[in-house]
Design a protein around this motif. Sequence first.
Motif, PDB file in Angstrom:
ATOM      1  N   LYS A 109     -14.729  21.978  -6.419  1.00 29.86           N
ATOM      2  CA  LYS A 109     -14.490  20.716  -5.736  1.00 29.86           C
ATOM      3  C   LYS A 109     -15.824  20.040  -5.479  1.00 29.86           C
ATOM      4  N   MET A 110     -15.866  18.746  -5.760  1.00 28.78           N
ATOM      5  CA  MET A 110     -17.079  17.975  -5.550  1.00 28.78           C
ATOM      6  C   MET A 110     -16.733  16.709  -4.781  1.00 28.78           C
ATOM      7  N   ILE A 111     -17.623  16.303  -3.898  1.00 26.09           N
ATOM      8  CA  ILE A 111     -17.418  15.081  -3.122  1.00 26.09           C
ATOM      9  C   ILE A 111     -18.178  13.946  -3.791  1.00 26.09           C
ATOM     10  N   VAL A 112     -17.522  12.792  -3.887  1.00 24.12           N
ATOM     11  CA  VAL A 112     -18.166  11.580  -4.380  1.00 24.12           C
ATOM     12  C   VAL A 112     -17.939  10.491  -3.339  1.00 24.12           C
ATOM     13  N   LYS A 113     -18.901   9.573  -3.241  1.00 27.87           N
ATOM     14  CA  LYS A 113     -18.851   8.513  -2.241  1.00 27.87           C
ATOM     15  C   LYS A 113     -19.229   7.197  -2.880  1.00 27.87           C
ATOM     16  N   GLY A 114     -18.762   6.097  -2.284  1.00 27.08           N
ATOM     17  CA  GLY A 114     -19.103   4.794  -2.825  1.00 27.08           C
ATOM     18  C   GLY A 114     -18.366   3.669  -2.121  1.00 27.08           C
ATOM     19  N   CYS A 115     -18.139   2.592  -2.875  1.00 28.60           N
ATOM     20  CA  CYS A 115     -17.481   1.380  -2.372  1.00 28.60           C
ATOM     21  C   CYS A 115     -16.148   1.184  -3.091  1.00 28.60           C
ATOM     22  N   ALA A 116     -15.226   0.507  -2.433  1.00 24.81           N
ATOM     23  CA  ALA A 116     -13.937   0.191  -3.055  1.00 24.81           C
ATOM     24  C   ALA A 116     -13.393  -1.097  -2.464  1.00 24.81           C
ATOM     25  N   SER A 117     -12.570  -1.776  -3.245  1.00 27.13           N
ATOM     26  CA  SER A 117     -11.883  -2.955  -2.725  1.00 27.13           C
ATOM     27  C   SER A 117     -10.625  -2.506  -1.979  1.00 27.13           C
ATOM     28  N   SER A 118     -10.130  -3.371  -1.110  1.00 28.07           N
ATOM     29  CA  SER A 118      -9.032  -2.998  -0.223  1.00 28.07           C
ATOM     30  C   SER A 118      -7.784  -2.549  -0.974  1.00 28.07           C
ATOM     31  N   GLN A 119      -7.463  -3.174  -2.113  1.00 30.77           N
ATOM     32  CA  GLN A 119      -6.258  -2.762  -2.843  1.00 30.77           C
ATOM     33  C   GLN A 119      -6.370  -1.341  -3.377  1.00 30.77           C
ATOM     34  N   MET A 120      -7.582  -0.880  -3.645  1.00 32.66           N
ATOM     35  CA  MET A 120      -7.748   0.493  -4.118  1.00 32.66           C
ATOM     36  C   MET A 120      -7.543   1.490  -2.975  1.00 32.66           C
ATOM     37  N   CYS A 121      -7.624   1.011  -1.758  1.00 30.84           N
ATOM     38  CA  CYS A 121      -7.414   1.866  -0.592  1.00 30.84           C
ATOM     39  C   CYS A 121      -5.986   1.816  -0.077  1.00 30.84           C
ATOM     40  N   SER A 139      -2.158   2.498   0.463  1.00 32.54           N
ATOM     41  CA  SER A 139      -1.554   3.834   0.436  1.00 32.54           C
ATOM     42  C   SER A 139      -0.845   4.168  -0.871  1.00 32.54           C
ATOM     43  N   LYS A 140      -0.045   3.269  -1.415  1.00 28.30           N
ATOM     44  CA  LYS A 140       0.664   3.577  -2.659  1.00 28.30           C
ATOM     45  C   LYS A 140      -0.302   3.726  -3.817  1.00 28.30           C
ATOM     46  N   GLN A 141      -1.301   2.850  -3.890  1.00 23.35           N
ATOM     47  CA  GLN A 141      -2.277   2.923  -4.969  1.00 23.35           C
ATOM     48  C   GLN A 141      -3.071   4.219  -4.865  1.00 23.35           C
ATOM     49  N   THR A 142      -3.479   4.581  -3.652  1.00 26.37           N
ATOM     50  CA  THR A 142      -4.231   5.809  -3.452  1.00 26.37           C
ATOM     51  C   THR A 142      -3.394   7.005  -3.867  1.00 26.37           C
ATOM     52  N   GLY A 184      -5.939  15.177  -8.112  1.00 27.51           N
ATOM     53  CA  GLY A 184      -5.987  16.157  -7.049  1.00 27.51           C
ATOM     54  C   GLY A 184      -7.000  15.830  -5.970  1.00 27.51           C
ATOM     55  N   ALA A 185      -7.160  14.585  -5.648  1.00 26.02           N
ATOM     56  CA  ALA A 185      -8.155  14.190  -4.662  1.00 26.02           C
ATOM     57  C   ALA A 185      -7.522  13.348  -3.573  1.00 26.02           C
ATOM     58  N   GLU A 186      -8.128  13.351  -2.412  1.00 19.73           N
ATOM     59  CA  GLU A 186      -7.740  12.444  -1.342  1.00 19.73           C
ATOM     60  C   GLU A 186      -8.853  11.443  -1.196  1.00 19.73           C
ATOM     61  N   ILE A 187      -8.501  10.174  -1.124  1.00 14.89           N
ATOM     62  CA  ILE A 187      -9.503   9.142  -0.951  1.00 14.89           C
ATOM     63  C   ILE A 187      -9.477   8.689   0.497  1.00 14.89           C
ATOM     64  N   ASP A 188     -10.602   8.852   1.182  1.00 13.29           N
ATOM     65  CA  ASP A 188     -10.743   8.371   2.543  1.00 13.29           C
ATOM     66  C   ASP A 188     -11.461   7.036   2.490  1.00 13.29           C
ATOM     67  N   CYS A 189     -10.840   6.004   3.053  1.00 12.66           N
ATOM     68  CA  CYS A 189     -11.424   4.665   3.078  1.00 12.66           C
ATOM     69  C   CYS A 189     -11.726   4.283   4.515  1.00 12.66           C
ATOM     70  N   CYS A 190     -12.810   3.546   4.690  1.00 13.93           N
ATOM     71  CA  CYS A 190     -13.170   3.058   6.016  1.00 13.93           C
ATOM     72  C   CYS A 190     -13.895   1.728   5.856  1.00 13.93           C
ATOM     73  N   THR A 245     -12.765  13.807  -2.808  1.00 13.81           N
ATOM     74  CA  THR A 245     -13.060  15.109  -3.391  1.00 13.81           C
ATOM     75  C   THR A 245     -12.386  15.176  -4.742  1.00 13.81           C
ATOM     76  N   VAL A 246     -13.136  15.562  -5.754  1.00 15.61           N
ATOM     77  CA  VAL A 246     -12.611  15.672  -7.105  1.00 15.61           C
ATOM     78  C   VAL A 246     -12.638  17.136  -7.502  1.00 15.61           C
ATOM     79  N   SER A 247     -11.537  17.634  -8.039  1.00 16.65           N
ATOM     80  CA  SER A 247     -11.473  19.011  -8.522  1.00 16.65           C
ATOM     81  C   SER A 247     -11.648  19.021 -10.032  1.00 16.65           C
ATOM     82  N   PHE A 248     -12.537  19.879 -10.496  1.00 19.90           N
ATOM     83  CA  PHE A 248     -12.749  20.003 -11.938  1.00 19.90           C
ATOM     84  C   PHE A 248     -13.216  21.416 -12.233  1.00 19.90           C
ATOM     85  N   GLY A 249     -12.504  22.099 -13.112  1.00 15.56           N
ATOM     86  CA  GLY A 249     -12.885  23.461 -13.488  1.00 15.56           C
ATOM     87  C   GLY A 249     -12.930  24.415 -12.315  1.00 15.56           C
ATOM     88  N   GLY A 250     -12.030  24.227 -11.351  1.00 21.59           N
ATOM     89  CA  GLY A 250     -11.978  25.109 -10.202  1.00 21.59           C
ATOM     90  C   GLY A 250     -12.984  24.788  -9.109  1.00 21.59           C
TER      91      GLY A 250
END
Length: 194
Positions: A134-146, A148-151, A159-165, A127-132
Amino acid sequence: MPKSAYTLKCYECDSGSCINQEKVCPSQGQQCGALRVLSYAGDLKVSDINVKICALAEQCVEGSLNFGISRTIITSKCCTSDLCNTQPAPDASISIPNGRKCFKCDGQQCNATLMCKGDEDHCISTTVSFGGEKMIVKGCASSQMCASKQTAQITGSIGAEIDCCQGDYCNSASGTSAGLLLLVAPLISLVMFS
């Protein structure tokens, strides 16, 4: 006689004109690093940022975030001796589809298929917050981007939480607005170096 704390001396420069300047790292445990962040809108390269810095271990990552219409690729080369970051970060390898599939947002819906590329082995939803709003974006990521410290580093500034699966289409296909997708990659690029 007690030993004094030792910090590395590294080259430092920003993407503008990379004229190496020496800098003593502000704290122990930092490494010398060369980082590169490439951002794409579709197939068009929109930014190519090369920096040399005193880096924390969690900044020494390689991976990508792919939202379909925008993609950010990060490469790095870190080392642990004085002034060892003379070379730039490596070029990003050509990424070809790897067979994994995740949902991406297309218009008002998030049920379109995105073919993951290269080392992108996770599906993501954030979820990305912009101008008050909130919008959800979805896609692919490599494991290092998921990781915990990097996230935490990325999400702390946007201001977003990244959920990886892991697993095809594990990032569910609920409908959301996707109007700010083009802003996500540049925001993540800025976060990495702020």
